[in-house]
Design a protein around this motif. Structure first.
Motif: not given
Lengths: 396, 396
Positions: B370-379, B381-384
């Motif tokens: 769950l943590f990895k999923e959320v982190l990936d999502e956040l990263l 978004q941040e990139n975009e």
């Protein structure tokens, strides 16, 4: 018994950014001289010795010097209370130790008000010292929830004093409050008197003081009686605002006889520099003899005056303020005087007026043309710039 | 002649945001008790009565109360000078009037240093009071351009004192300065001693004081002798910094015989709350008995500790500071201890460590996913967002 009643020294006061310390030292020297000559039995200072809770060190030094001269050199007891400008605790420092020498000061209000007792050939005179105190503080100290206003507080305090009052002695109240004949507002405050309370409820009814043979008050800067001849403000030692322009500053000499009846005499101070208004056109003013007073100048000129303060100070080096009498009301015709509404003048007319003011003569036609050219050029540039700016704004 | 030597009260002092007023009142009560029991001929306070030029009113009240008790109630003369933390003029207020009662204070340095003279059965003891004073001020007052350093200033002042020194009397110097055995720097300052000068030249050579039978100094917070047994710092009345942790705070009892020889005894104060370091792991610390001291906690835990101050205060309610011993040096292995370099940990490992700290157990695999999923999502978004930002930036 003879004593001097003074109040509202406001040592450390700034008027229009100018420290009054030297001016204060100047009149206090006259005060000391009067003590030396007339040898009163006591000096009463009814609050606001300082202008603020933490006065500048020069003010601390001045008070120290003055008190030393009165108390130690002239052996005259000083009886003082804190006013609303003073810090109760700071003013209270050393009071226990200084009492023995004859300096009696009460900074903090306490439950147990012990009078300072002085003697003359007729017996005792009791001085009851009540410093300025917020009603909420009196409420807490007397543990009396009914105290809401300054009038309530004064009433309760005086009630307490009266309980222990020796009927065979004479009694003087020393306080710092806004006392009026009925306890209602009246219109005699000055700009330099800080209000005691925000939103009213600061007035104390003079009838409360009827039990005392004399009431020595501080707070209001104009010397005056309240209700009775023996309830008095001594006024401040100096004019601390142009609104006090017509006050006569000094102190009161109080002579109390065997029965406690008082005879009063007012002594005036000569200030180092007066605070007063000067009304004149600049042309007239420049003809005045040079004068050191702290003047507030009201120029009667119709036209604008360039660098007015600089010019005024060539005659009045300590001028505090300059204003144009007609400036504020420039769009009106007031008191029958013709005034000019500059906001309705054209750019060219404004320029011509300015030119005349600066050069002392009318602008020639050539100069006018030059002005118009430059103005047009500037306006054109400004237009272009603002268009560019608008475009930029839309794009972003 | 017996007198108490104290210094560096620093009334109004804040340590780590905490007012020391109650702690100061606590030890000063012990001081007053000692005066009552031992009846010294005088009390000497060698500067820094207050912690700052404008002390809080509580400090002013405390000093007033303490002095009243000593001077008026116990009839013991107090001899004091201003330190570098005091305001010379403010401390000087009323000094002329209070002198008569036995409170001798010198705030401002003056040209004419008159000793305070006390008597015992053997004759006079002269106390020479020299407040802290910047060399530039001494230079102006003595009109001596050669005075550049504190050592120069002290030398000239002592020279002046010696000119009028009665050889048949005993002499005590009371001063506030940084005195060392040779006038050079030495390493015994504490964090709470404000430097006298910026950039050196603040040291005074102890040899200058050889003409006095006793030299009562203030400024350095640790009680100690300088060069000779009769040149002494009394030290501060409380620990005012954790760097003073191992000091023994108190005052000196000085007994001077006919010839001016002194016998010294140090009396210790019991502080209301000690200032000390506690080193322990959080687990150990939570087992300590509840204690009111002002502790500085150094946690020995390897892993991060959540809400450490909150936990510490459940045992040490007045804890002033908490730090992890190994935190600052986390990227090193020091003193043989294993430490963790968090900056080299992966995001997932950091999360797992945090989870364990908060929940008290390892994260399950599902939680990790769950943590990895959320982190990936956040990263993502941040990139975009940062790409958009870059484009915006280029366009403008």
């Amino acid at each position: 018994m003879k004593f001097f009643h003074t109040a509202d020294w406001h040592l450390g006061k700034l008027v229009q950014g100018v420290y009054m310390t030297e001016d204060q030292a100047f009149v206090l020297e006259q005060f000391i001289q009067a003590i030396e000559e007339e040898k009163p039995d006591a000096v009463v200072i009814a609050g606001d010795l300082y202008d603020r809770a933490v006065p500048p060190t020069e003010a601390v030094q001045l008070l120290d010097e003055v008190l030393e001269k009165i108390v130690l050199k002239l052996k005259t007891p000083v009886i003082a209370v804190a006013g609303n400008h003073d810090s109760p605790s700071r003013l209270n420092f050393g009071s226990g130790m200084m009492k023995a020498n004859g300096f009696h000061i009460v900074g903090n209000f306490t439950k147990d008000i012990q009078p300072v007792i002085l003697h003359d050939e007729h017996g005792e005179v009791h001085f009851h010292l009540v410093p300025y105190c917020d009603p909420s503080v009196v409420r807490n100290i007397l543990e009396d929830d009914e105290i809401r206003s300054h009038n309530d507080a004064a009433g309760k305090m005086i009630e307490k004093i009266k309980q222990d009052m020796d009927p065979n002695s004479r009694h003087v109240f020393v306080g710092h409050a806004f006392v009026t004949p009925t306890g209602d507002e009246e219109e005699n405050t000055s700009d330099s008197e800080r209000p005691l309370s925000i939103g009213g409820a600061e007035y104390v009814d003079a009838h409360l003081y009827s039990a005392f043979h004399y009431t020595a008050l501080g707070h209001l800067h104009q010397a005056h009686k309240v209700l009775e001849d023996n309830i008095r403000y001594a006024g401040s030692i100096l004019k601390y605002s142009i609104s006090e322009e017509h006050h006569k500053k000094g102190f009161l000499v109080v002579e109390m006889d065997e029965a406690g009846n008082v005879e009063l005499e007012k002594r005036l101070f000569t200030p180092r520099r007066d605070i007063r208004t000067v009304e004149a056109t600049m042309e007239e003013l420049l003809e005045h003899p040079v004068n050191e007073d702290y003047v507030f100048v009201r120029l009667l000129d119709m036209a604008p005056v360039l660098s007015p303060m600089e010019k005024v100070r060539s005659v009045y080096p300590n001028a505090m303020h300059v204003e144009r009498k007609n400036y504020a009301s420039a769009s009106n015709v007031r008191d029958g005087e013709v005034t000019v509404n500059r906001s309705k003048m054209s750019d060219l007319d404004l320029f011509k007026a300015f030119y005349k003011e600066v050069k002392g003569m009318e602008a020639e036609e050539e100069t006018e043309e030059l002005f118009k050219e430059v103005l047009d050029e500037l306006l054109k540039q400004e237009n272009e710039t603002s268009n560019v700016a608008k475009k930029e704004y839309i794009r972003n």
